[in-house]
Design an enzyme around this catalytic site. Structure first.
Site, PDB file in Angstrom:
ATOM      1  N   TYR A 191       0.832  -1.211   0.000  1.00 57.09           N
ATOM      2  CA  TYR A 191       0.000   0.000   0.000  1.00 57.09           C
ATOM      3  C   TYR A 191       0.863   1.256   0.000  1.00 57.09           C
ATOM      4  CZ  TYR A 191      -3.804   3.146   1.443  1.00 57.09           C
ATOM      5  OH  TYR A 191      -4.729   4.163   1.509  1.00 57.09           O
ATOM      6  N   LYS A 197       0.991   4.085  -2.945  1.00 60.19           N
ATOM      7  CA  LYS A 197       0.646   5.474  -2.656  1.00 60.19           C
ATOM      8  C   LYS A 197       1.833   6.408  -2.878  1.00 60.19           C
ATOM      9  CE  LYS A 197      -3.703   5.022  -1.533  1.00 60.19           C
ATOM     10  NZ  LYS A 197      -4.769   5.661  -2.351  1.00 60.19           N
TER      11      LYS A 197
END
Length: 248
Positions: free
Chosen positions: A155, A159
């Site tokens: 993640y 991002k």
């Protein structure tokens, strides 16, 4: 919908942050393409709420775990609504786990959905925005992209990749009147935070200078500003909405 009404597509706008963004953009006069991956009923509810308030909304479904579908989504919005002025790459998933235990499929799923699909949607949108010599792309990153977070290597990487993508696209297409910016939310009130024990909430909030979680409406307000004429000279930036968690 009038011929001059601008169109905004918010991916992952059937609930949560995306829902707040869709509602705010509609309030500001945009015709909104409400996107869902699985929650069609929820997306229809968002569209109905927009229409009930006098706005314009259409619902589009696409599984963004396949980046090609993101490009097709953009093309479908333009075919249906005639144009695309604002793209908000908000859709995302998590598949948390320590790096040494993380399965390849969990790494791939998060990178594909959170980063590769944002690139594919942006690429499709830019082709049309270049012709109009105007456009806004807003990527929803996260505070963890700047600070890191254990158990979320996939993640965080995705991002952080959005921040890099933002900078590259801003430099490539600024001369065509297209701005590209990122927003990095921190802890935002959600179904997930509502379920946290009070003691856990207090521990998290102790690390936030403003002492509270943010709201979806606060993130949506920044999206609306970046989509507006007032933000025409802002591009390539990553702006935190995190209560001061990452002050740098």
């Amino acid at each position: 919908m009038t011929e001059t009404q601008k169109v905004a597509l918010v991916t992952g706008s059937s609930r949560g942050l995306g829902r707040a963004m869709a509602l705010k953009l509609a309030q500001d006069g945009f015709a909104v393409a409400v996107h869902y991956g699985r929650g069609e009923a929820e997306a229809q509810q968002v569209a109905e709420e927009i229409r009930a308030a006098g706005g314009t909304a259409e619902v589009f479904g696409a599984d963004l775990s396949a980046p090609a579908k993101a490009g097709e989504l953009v093309e479908g919005v333009i075919a249906k609504l005639g144009r695309l002025d604002v793209l908000v790459n908000n859709a995302g998933i998590t598949r948390d786990g320590l790096a040494i235990r993380m399965k390849d499929e969990d790494w791939d799923a998060v990178l594909q959905t959170n980063l590769s699909s944002a690139f594919a949607a942006s690429r499709a949108a830019i082709k049309h925005m270049m012709k109009a010599r105007s456009g806004r792309i807003i990527n929803i990153s996260s505070v963890v992209a700047r600070a890191g977070n254990p158990g979320q290597a996939n993640y965080v990487a995705a991002k952080a990749g959005l921040i890099g993508l933002t900078k590259a696209l801003a430099k490539e297409y600024g001369a065509r009147g297209i701005t590209v910016n990122a927003i990095a939310p921190g802890f935002i009130e959600s179904d997930m935070t509502d379920k946290l024990p009070d003691d856990t909430k207090k521990q998290y909030q102790a690390n936030i200078p403003l002492g509270r979680f943010g709201t979806g409406e606060e993130v949506a307000a920044l999206v609306a500003f970046l989509a507006s004429d007032g933000a025409a000279y802002i591009t390539g930036q990553t702006i935190g909405v995190d209560g001061g968690m990452f002050a740098g």
